[in-house]
Design a protein around this motif. Sequence first.
Motif, PDB file in Angstrom:
ATOM      1  N   ASP A  72       1.285  -0.921   0.281  1.00 48.68           N
ATOM      2  CA  ASP A  72      -0.221  -0.335   0.192  1.00 48.68           C
ATOM      3  C   ASP A  72       0.673   1.012   0.103  1.00 48.68           C
ATOM      4  N   PRO A  73       0.859   1.944  -1.463  1.00 46.94           N
ATOM      5  CA  PRO A  73       1.442   3.015  -1.307  1.00 46.94           C
ATOM      6  C   PRO A  73       1.406   3.913  -0.119  1.00 46.94           C
ATOM      7  N   GLN A  74       0.645   4.261   0.373  1.00 42.64           N
ATOM      8  CA  GLN A  74      -0.034   4.864   1.185  1.00 42.64           C
ATOM      9  C   GLN A  74       0.935   4.716   2.654  1.00 42.64           C
ATOM     10  N   ILE A  75       1.043   3.233   3.616  1.00 46.17           N
ATOM     11  CA  ILE A  75       1.836   2.662   4.164  1.00 46.17           C
ATOM     12  C   ILE A  75       3.071   2.775   3.835  1.00 46.17           C
ATOM     13  N   THR A  76       3.754   2.932   2.760  1.00 46.68           N
ATOM     14  CA  THR A  76       4.991   2.969   2.342  1.00 46.68           C
ATOM     15  C   THR A  76       5.924   4.382   2.305  1.00 46.68           C
ATOM     16  N   GLY A  77       4.982   5.250   2.039  1.00 42.40           N
ATOM     17  CA  GLY A  77       4.951   6.647   1.296  1.00 42.40           C
ATOM     18  C   GLY A  77       5.466   6.890   0.441  1.00 42.40           C
ATOM     19  N   LEU A  78       4.829   5.467  -0.720  1.00 41.68           N
ATOM     20  CA  LEU A  78       5.677   6.001  -2.228  1.00 41.68           C
ATOM     21  C   LEU A  78       4.593   6.575  -3.087  1.00 41.68           C
ATOM     22  N   ASP A  79       3.907   6.627  -2.094  1.00 39.42           N
ATOM     23  CA  ASP A  79       2.466   7.183  -3.197  1.00 39.42           C
ATOM     24  C   ASP A  79       3.260   8.689  -3.681  1.00 39.42           C
ATOM     25  N   GLN A  80       3.713   8.952  -3.371  1.00 40.90           N
ATOM     26  CA  GLN A  80       4.399  10.647  -4.430  1.00 40.90           C
ATOM     27  C   GLN A  80       6.311  10.797  -4.677  1.00 40.90           C
ATOM     28  N   TYR A 122      10.033  -8.664 -14.005  1.00 39.94           N
ATOM     29  CA  TYR A 122      10.793  -7.114 -13.601  1.00 39.94           C
ATOM     30  C   TYR A 122      10.189  -5.815 -14.484  1.00 39.94           C
ATOM     31  N   VAL A 123       9.943  -4.467 -12.963  1.00 39.48           N
ATOM     32  CA  VAL A 123      10.123  -3.818 -12.894  1.00 39.48           C
ATOM     33  C   VAL A 123      11.070  -3.153 -13.395  1.00 39.48           C
ATOM     34  N   VAL A 124      11.782  -2.373 -15.024  1.00 39.13           N
ATOM     35  CA  VAL A 124      13.327  -1.550 -15.177  1.00 39.13           C
ATOM     36  C   VAL A 124      13.218   0.058 -15.446  1.00 39.13           C
ATOM     37  N   ALA A 125      14.193   0.138 -15.231  1.00 41.46           N
ATOM     38  CA  ALA A 125      13.943   1.693 -15.317  1.00 41.46           C
ATOM     39  C   ALA A 125      15.476   2.159 -16.384  1.00 41.46           C
ATOM     40  N   ALA A 126      15.039   2.995 -17.384  1.00 40.88           N
ATOM     41  CA  ALA A 126      15.780   3.137 -18.454  1.00 40.88           C
ATOM     42  C   ALA A 126      16.111   4.442 -18.686  1.00 40.88           C
ATOM     43  N   GLN A 127      17.040   4.509 -19.725  1.00 42.79           N
ATOM     44  CA  GLN A 127      16.549   6.006 -19.910  1.00 42.79           C
ATOM     45  C   GLN A 127      17.716   6.007 -21.585  1.00 42.79           C
ATOM     46  N   ASP A 128      17.179   6.858 -21.929  1.00 41.33           N
ATOM     47  CA  ASP A 128      17.654   6.604 -23.948  1.00 41.33           C
ATOM     48  C   ASP A 128      17.358   5.899 -24.105  1.00 41.33           C
ATOM     49  N   GLY A 129      16.628   4.392 -24.223  1.00 43.17           N
ATOM     50  CA  GLY A 129      16.559   3.437 -24.290  1.00 43.17           C
ATOM     51  C   GLY A 129      17.961   2.229 -23.949  1.00 43.17           C
ATOM     52  N   GLU A 130      18.289   2.452 -22.467  1.00 39.59           N
ATOM     53  CA  GLU A 130      19.900   1.457 -21.708  1.00 39.59           C
ATOM     54  C   GLU A 130      19.077   1.438 -20.349  1.00 39.59           C
ATOM     55  N   TYR A 131      19.011   0.204 -20.593  1.00 43.96           N
ATOM     56  CA  TYR A 131      18.392  -0.124 -18.986  1.00 43.96           C
ATOM     57  C   TYR A 131      19.452  -0.202 -17.688  1.00 43.96           C
ATOM     58  N   LEU A 132      19.081   1.197 -17.089  1.00 43.18           N
ATOM     59  CA  LEU A 132      20.134   1.123 -15.236  1.00 43.18           C
ATOM     60  C   LEU A 132      19.230   0.021 -14.580  1.00 43.18           C
ATOM     61  N   GLY A 133      18.670   0.055 -14.600  1.00 41.84           N
ATOM     62  CA  GLY A 133      18.065  -0.309 -12.832  1.00 41.84           C
ATOM     63  C   GLY A 133      16.818  -1.659 -13.286  1.00 41.84           C
ATOM     64  N   LEU A 134      17.121  -2.563 -11.799  1.00 39.48           N
ATOM     65  CA  LEU A 134      15.614  -3.809 -12.551  1.00 39.48           C
ATOM     66  C   LEU A 134      15.364  -3.553 -10.645  1.00 39.48           C
ATOM     67  N   ALA A 135      14.074  -4.370 -10.272  1.00 39.12           N
ATOM     68  CA  ALA A 135      13.430  -5.165  -9.553  1.00 39.12           C
ATOM     69  C   ALA A 135      12.541  -6.099  -9.553  1.00 39.12           C
ATOM     70  N   LEU A 171      10.504   0.345  -7.179  1.00 34.85           N
ATOM     71  CA  LEU A 171      10.339   0.202  -6.142  1.00 34.85           C
ATOM     72  C   LEU A 171       8.590   0.912  -6.284  1.00 34.85           C
ATOM     73  N   ALA A 172       8.188   1.840  -5.977  1.00 32.97           N
ATOM     74  CA  ALA A 172       7.306   2.594  -6.074  1.00 32.97           C
ATOM     75  C   ALA A 172       5.887   2.220  -7.025  1.00 32.97           C
ATOM     76  N   GLU A 173       6.592   1.742  -8.229  1.00 31.37           N
ATOM     77  CA  GLU A 173       5.990   1.067  -9.420  1.00 31.37           C
ATOM     78  C   GLU A 173       5.402  -0.567  -9.042  1.00 31.37           C
ATOM     79  N   LEU A 174       6.747  -1.050  -8.867  1.00 27.79           N
ATOM     80  CA  LEU A 174       6.142  -2.349  -8.224  1.00 27.79           C
ATOM     81  C   LEU A 174       5.448  -2.699  -7.545  1.00 27.79           C
ATOM     82  N   LEU A 175       6.050  -2.333  -6.277  1.00 33.49           N
ATOM     83  CA  LEU A 175       4.993  -2.314  -5.069  1.00 33.49           C
ATOM     84  C   LEU A 175       3.577  -2.327  -5.406  1.00 33.49           C
ATOM     85  N   GLY A 176       3.182  -0.712  -6.373  1.00 30.95           N
ATOM     86  CA  GLY A 176       2.155  -0.343  -6.156  1.00 30.95           C
ATOM     87  C   GLY A 176       0.934  -1.230  -7.308  1.00 30.95           C
TER      88      GLY A 176
END
Length: 278
Positions: free
Chosen positions: A120-128, A188-201, A231-236
């Motif tokens: 729950d983003p209200q519990i994790t504080g990740l809603d914002q 997987y949730v993935v973080a990317a910039q200009d097509g390059e993958y930078l992080g994963l969850a 984490l905000a995207e994955l848990l949400g």
Amino acid sequence: MRLVVLRGTVHRSGRSNISGVNNDAVVISRVVEDRHWHALENDLVVGRGEALRRPDGRLFLGVDAWQDRVFQPLVATMLAELPEIVYTLVDDEDVEARARWRDAGFVTYRQERVYTVATDPQITGLDQIRAPSGIEILPLGQAAEAPLSELDRVVRAEVGAAAGWQSMPVELRSRPDGTVGVIDPAAYVVAAQDGEYLGLARVARVPRRSRLGLVAVRTARRRHGIARAMLAELLGSLHRAGVDSVTAEVDDYNKPANALLLGIGAQQVGSASELLHR
């Protein structure tokens, strides 16, 4: 290969007796090559052993036989037939199990904390929480397998050059040729910039409770809020799917990862130790 025990002494032969109820013989034999063993008494299974090779290459033992007269010879057989370094995982609160493994020659290798993480983003504080400028967060199932596999390879190399991959054992599936590869982008949730993958969850969806398997960001891009955004995207996403919480295990010495989870309200519910036998 069969192993029997006579009054506490290990013998390798066809059959003998073990001190116990009616002095009936306990016979220990491998039932599936390289993977499973059974302890039999009067043709009934009184103990089971399993060897599971994790994707990081390490071999873990599991035993379901909580009588010393069965446990010790069962483990002894497995060790004798697996001539390599092996591991097992023990709940730190299970004092008796830890003692049995120590009696079998195992020593502590690493310790980890076990967490429950609310979605729950209200519990994790990740809603914002929003992704850093220029960073795109790809939801579950949106990443392409090829660049995701390459990111996994790079992350493994970076971790191996620092703390060592054993400090972050991750359960990734292996291809038939034995190489480790990302099989299911849906996990997987993935973080990317200009097509390059930078992080994963990564999340493992299991019936009892989903497990947060790994959160990792390329070394040069850490400390910019990418992990929290993933984490905000994955848990949400899990919360919207009706999943209330996930579990996570973190190496006791991995301070950044522990701080990340504690920072979103994770509750430590236990701890476990990896034990090693050389």
